[in-house]
Design a protein around this motif. Structure first.
Motif, PDB file in Angstrom:
ATOM      1  N   GLY A  96      -5.861  -8.277 -10.519  1.00 18.32           N
ATOM      2  CA  GLY A  96      -7.102  -8.751  -9.834  1.00 18.32           C
ATOM      3  C   GLY A  96      -6.883  -9.801  -8.495  1.00 18.32           C
ATOM      4  N   MET A  97      -5.713 -10.055  -8.028  1.00 22.03           N
ATOM      5  CA  MET A  97      -5.418 -10.428  -6.750  1.00 22.03           C
ATOM      6  C   MET A  97      -4.731  -9.582  -5.939  1.00 22.03           C
ATOM      7  N   LEU A  98      -5.241  -9.606  -4.679  1.00 24.29           N
ATOM      8  CA  LEU A  98      -4.578  -9.034  -3.650  1.00 24.29           C
ATOM      9  C   LEU A  98      -3.359  -9.562  -3.159  1.00 24.29           C
ATOM     10  N   ASN A  99      -2.370  -8.760  -2.939  1.00 16.24           N
ATOM     11  CA  ASN A  99      -1.204  -9.422  -2.401  1.00 16.24           C
ATOM     12  C   ASN A  99      -1.294 -10.035  -1.044  1.00 16.24           C
ATOM     13  N   THR A 100      -0.950 -11.350  -1.201  1.00 17.68           N
ATOM     14  CA  THR A 100      -0.600 -12.165   0.033  1.00 17.68           C
ATOM     15  C   THR A 100       0.626 -12.731   0.488  1.00 17.68           C
ATOM     16  N   HIS A 101       1.643 -12.451  -0.544  1.00 15.30           N
ATOM     17  CA  HIS A 101       2.736 -13.168  -0.468  1.00 15.30           C
ATOM     18  C   HIS A 101       4.022 -12.280  -0.269  1.00 15.30           C
ATOM     19  N   THR A 102       3.802 -11.368   0.732  1.00 17.01           N
ATOM     20  CA  THR A 102       4.766 -10.289   1.143  1.00 17.01           C
ATOM     21  C   THR A 102       4.513  -9.728   2.414  1.00 17.01           C
ATOM     22  N   ARG A 103       5.461  -9.633   3.249  1.00 16.09           N
ATOM     23  CA  ARG A 103       5.520  -8.943   4.691  1.00 16.09           C
ATOM     24  C   ARG A 103       5.727  -7.580   4.487  1.00 16.09           C
ATOM     25  N   ILE A 104       6.453  -7.351   3.010  1.00 14.09           N
ATOM     26  CA  ILE A 104       6.709  -5.785   2.680  1.00 14.09           C
ATOM     27  C   ILE A 104       5.540  -5.226   2.118  1.00 14.09           C
ATOM     28  N   ASN A 105       4.819  -4.293   2.765  1.00 11.78           N
ATOM     29  CA  ASN A 105       3.416  -4.014   2.310  1.00 11.78           C
ATOM     30  C   ASN A 105       3.458  -2.576   1.888  1.00 11.78           C
ATOM     31  N   CYS A 106       3.053  -2.257   0.480  1.00 13.70           N
ATOM     32  CA  CYS A 106       2.837  -1.190  -0.209  1.00 13.70           C
ATOM     33  C   CYS A 106       1.794  -0.999  -0.647  1.00 13.70           C
ATOM     34  N   VAL A 107       1.132   0.400  -0.280  1.00 13.34           N
ATOM     35  CA  VAL A 107      -0.093   0.829  -0.859  1.00 13.34           C
ATOM     36  C   VAL A 107       0.010   2.118  -1.518  1.00 13.34           C
ATOM     37  N   SER A 108      -0.462   2.347  -2.557  1.00 17.30           N
ATOM     38  CA  SER A 108      -0.345   3.862  -3.281  1.00 17.30           C
ATOM     39  C   SER A 108      -1.818   4.130  -3.039  1.00 17.30           C
ATOM     40  N   LEU A 109      -2.304   5.070  -2.494  1.00 23.30           N
ATOM     41  CA  LEU A 109      -3.327   5.918  -2.476  1.00 23.30           C
ATOM     42  C   LEU A 109      -3.317   6.909  -3.624  1.00 23.30           C
ATOM     43  N   GLN A 110      -4.308   6.563  -4.836  1.00 22.09           N
ATOM     44  CA  GLN A 110      -4.529   7.579  -5.987  1.00 22.09           C
ATOM     45  C   GLN A 110      -5.699   8.392  -5.945  1.00 22.09           C
ATOM     46  N   HIS A 111      -5.652   9.465  -6.820  1.00 23.41           N
ATOM     47  CA  HIS A 111      -6.879  10.221  -7.112  1.00 23.41           C
ATOM     48  C   HIS A 111      -7.149  11.037  -5.851  1.00 23.41           C
ATOM     49  N   LEU A 112      -6.228  11.543  -5.090  1.00 21.96           N
ATOM     50  CA  LEU A 112      -6.356  12.431  -3.926  1.00 21.96           C
ATOM     51  C   LEU A 112      -6.382  13.717  -4.641  1.00 21.96           C
ATOM     52  N   LYS A 113      -6.970  14.591  -3.568  1.00 16.45           N
ATOM     53  CA  LYS A 113      -7.156  16.219  -3.934  1.00 16.45           C
ATOM     54  C   LYS A 113      -5.804  16.893  -3.658  1.00 16.45           C
ATOM     55  N   PRO A 114      -5.267  17.773  -4.567  1.00 14.81           N
ATOM     56  CA  PRO A 114      -4.091  18.494  -4.296  1.00 14.81           C
ATOM     57  C   PRO A 114      -4.000  19.233  -2.972  1.00 14.81           C
ATOM     58  N   ASN A 115      -2.786  19.448  -2.338  1.00 16.75           N
ATOM     59  CA  ASN A 115      -2.768  20.524  -1.213  1.00 16.75           C
ATOM     60  C   ASN A 115      -4.046  20.079  -0.292  1.00 16.75           C
ATOM     61  N   THR A 116      -4.079  19.005   0.122  1.00 19.55           N
ATOM     62  CA  THR A 116      -4.956  18.464   1.210  1.00 19.55           C
ATOM     63  C   THR A 116      -4.564  17.578   2.144  1.00 19.55           C
ATOM     64  N   LYS A 117      -4.985  17.722   3.395  1.00 16.33           N
ATOM     65  CA  LYS A 117      -4.651  16.826   4.511  1.00 16.33           C
ATOM     66  C   LYS A 117      -5.350  15.754   4.592  1.00 16.33           C
ATOM     67  N   TYR A 118      -4.638  14.571   4.527  1.00 17.50           N
ATOM     68  CA  TYR A 118      -5.545  13.146   4.839  1.00 17.50           C
ATOM     69  C   TYR A 118      -4.997  12.481   6.008  1.00 17.50           C
ATOM     70  N   TYR A 119      -6.029  11.966   6.699  1.00 16.15           N
ATOM     71  CA  TYR A 119      -5.655  10.951   7.751  1.00 16.15           C
ATOM     72  C   TYR A 119      -5.630   9.374   7.424  1.00 16.15           C
ATOM     73  N   TYR A 120      -4.862   8.576   7.896  1.00 12.53           N
ATOM     74  CA  TYR A 120      -5.026   7.029   7.521  1.00 12.53           C
ATOM     75  C   TYR A 120      -4.397   6.257   8.644  1.00 12.53           C
ATOM     76  N   LYS A 121      -5.172   4.974   8.527  1.00 13.39           N
ATOM     77  CA  LYS A 121      -4.520   3.939   9.314  1.00 13.39           C
ATOM     78  C   LYS A 121      -4.159   2.839   8.376  1.00 13.39           C
ATOM     79  N   VAL A 122      -3.054   1.877   8.911  1.00 10.14           N
ATOM     80  CA  VAL A 122      -2.755   0.677   7.988  1.00 10.14           C
ATOM     81  C   VAL A 122      -3.466  -0.457   8.971  1.00 10.14           C
ATOM     82  N   PHE A 123      -3.742  -1.465   8.107  1.00  9.95           N
ATOM     83  CA  PHE A 123      -4.526  -2.582   8.789  1.00  9.95           C
ATOM     84  C   PHE A 123      -3.810  -3.995   7.964  1.00  9.95           C
ATOM     85  N   SER A 124      -3.623  -4.986   8.674  1.00 13.83           N
ATOM     86  CA  SER A 124      -3.270  -6.311   8.442  1.00 13.83           C
ATOM     87  C   SER A 124      -3.968  -7.457   9.126  1.00 13.83           C
ATOM     88  N   LYS A 125      -4.381  -8.277   8.210  1.00  8.78           N
ATOM     89  CA  LYS A 125      -5.278  -9.358   8.520  1.00  8.78           C
ATOM     90  C   LYS A 125      -4.333 -10.732   8.565  1.00  8.78           C
TER      91      LYS A 125
END
Length: 409
Positions: A96-125
């Motif tokens: 239930g808590m978003l990670n605020t205690h590491t500078r090594i950031n790791c996000v897993s995108l789940q429930h994607l469509k197979p064989n599909t091209k996705y665009y993405y950007k990462v953000f850090s506040k």
């Protein structure tokens, strides 16, 4: 078979320089800060910035893991979608808590469509202040727009590149990628000993993540440790900078017609060697992997795969008789024969070699070279439903040799 000799020990003549950065914990399981006290306020004289581009890890048919490093603690997220307008958002969360205690950031995108091209950007506040009842946030930075594709469960072909034994020579990544030219590849596999030993975060950024950014924001980077990644004061922290399947150092994955097995061969010295002062237990770790390995080889996916490929750093044959080598031979070699693998790929010896099936092994056996110019290699593997092909190229672009193996299933 072709091979070329090069001393495995003579290259260890330089030291690794760099200022130790603040050490933080990893990815999905969020651990405590290592050797660093968390400060409630950021340093005002240091700009908020990315230390790396995002890099792709552990791809599947319906997921992709994205990692990146920042110089400060932040709230982080990924925006993604099937168009350049993105539209979806994912964050790293635990209980239930978003990670605020590491500078090594790791996000897993789940429930994607197979064989599909996705665009993405990462953000850090930026987190300017973190008090029990007050959090002050600052600037938000974002990456460029990148893209990736999820795996096709019906894929009939896969291409990948293998590099090994770079040993703190970051220019080698670009040199070896140039050899591939414009030929397509699905991912890059690093088969151990990217470093001489583990020193600090700066070494990982400058000697691995930055040079690999030439491809790793759009093509996945897969990793297995070599024996040199088990050495040095930062060796235990290094595990936090990549995310393998199941967040494990040994793993399997299926890509098109190939069932791949990755083993972590550990150190080449005995556990009781005085250099470790009783701080390692690689014998038990390899025993653990042998039990797991046989379980994987009994699965339906392994049995039905057109090709079975094993990749690990220390080769159990065509190598030395050191402890790590002989233990790999004792534990893994009989299983490779019993369950009939098709291809074995290793590094470690600094002598490149291609070995046809023989009395010692019933499968094709490849060892990449390195780390010096003139002995570095790029291994390219292609598999379709009928044929498995391996090419090993020297760093001048010349072909050392190749295997072509038709499927037996």
């Amino acid at each position: 078979m072709k091979n070329e000799n090069s001393s495995r020990r003579s290259f260890l003549t330089k030291t690794i320089a760099g200022v130790t950065g603040s050490v933080v914990a990893s990815s999905i399981p969020v651990a405590a800060l290592a050797g660093n006290q968390y400060s409630n306020a950021v340093l005002s004289d240091e700009s908020h910035r990315f230390l790396t581009q995002p890099y792709l890890q552990a791809p599947t048919t319906n997921s992709m893991t994205i990692m990146w490093l920042t110089n400060q603690l932040c709230l982080n997220w990924v925006e993604y979608g099937e168009t350049e307008q993105l539209g979806s958002k994912a964050q790293q969360s635990k209980k239930g808590m978003l990670n605020t205690h590491t500078r090594i950031n790791c996000v897993s995108l789940q429930h994607l469509k197979p064989n599909t091209k996705y665009y993405y950007k990462v953000f850090s506040k930026q987190i300017i202040e973190f008090q029990p009842y007050k959090m002050t946030l600052g600037e938000t930075i974002s990456s460029e727009l990148y893209h990736f594709s999820t795996l096709d469960p019906k894929a009939e072909e896969v291409n990948w590149l293998v590099m090994n034994d770079i040993h703190d020579r970051p220019n080698s990544f670009g040199d070896l990628l140039k050899i591939n030219g414009d030929r397509p590849f699905d991912f890059v596999f690093l088969n151990g000993d990217m470093f001489d030993y583990q020193t600090n975060e700066k070494q990982i950024i400058d000697h691995l993540l930055t040079p690999c950014s030439a491809f790793s924001s759009t093509k996945p980077l897969l990793y297995v440790r070599g024996n040199h990644e088990t050495r040095g004061q930062f060796s235990r922290d290094f595990l936090n900078y990549y995310y393998n399947y199941n967040n494990s150092e040994y793993y399997t994955f299926q890509w098109g017609p190939v069932f791949a097995i990755v083993l972590d061969t550990g150190e080449d010295k005995p556990d009781d060697h005085p250099v470790y002062a009783g701080s390692v237990s690689f014998d038990a770790y390899r025993e653990e992997q042998a039990i797991w390995l046989e379980q994987q080889m009994k699965t339906k996916a392994y049995k039905n795969a057109k090709f079975r490929v094993v990749m690990m750093h220390i080769p159990h044959l065509h190598s030395d008789d050191w402890h790590g080598t002989t233990e790999c031979k004792r534990l893994f070699g009989p299983l490779f024969e019993k369950y009939k693998i098709d291809l074995f790929v290793a590094g470690h010896t600094h002598k490149y070699g291609l070995y046809e099936p023989c009395e010692e092994h019933s499968y094709h056996f490849a060892i990449g070279g390195g780390p010096n110019t003139g002995n570095r290699t790029l291994t390219r593997i292609n598999a379709n439903t009928k044929t498995l092909k391996l090419e090993m190229l020297k760093d001048d672009g010349s072909l050392i040799g190749e295997f072509i193996r038709p499927t037996k299933r």
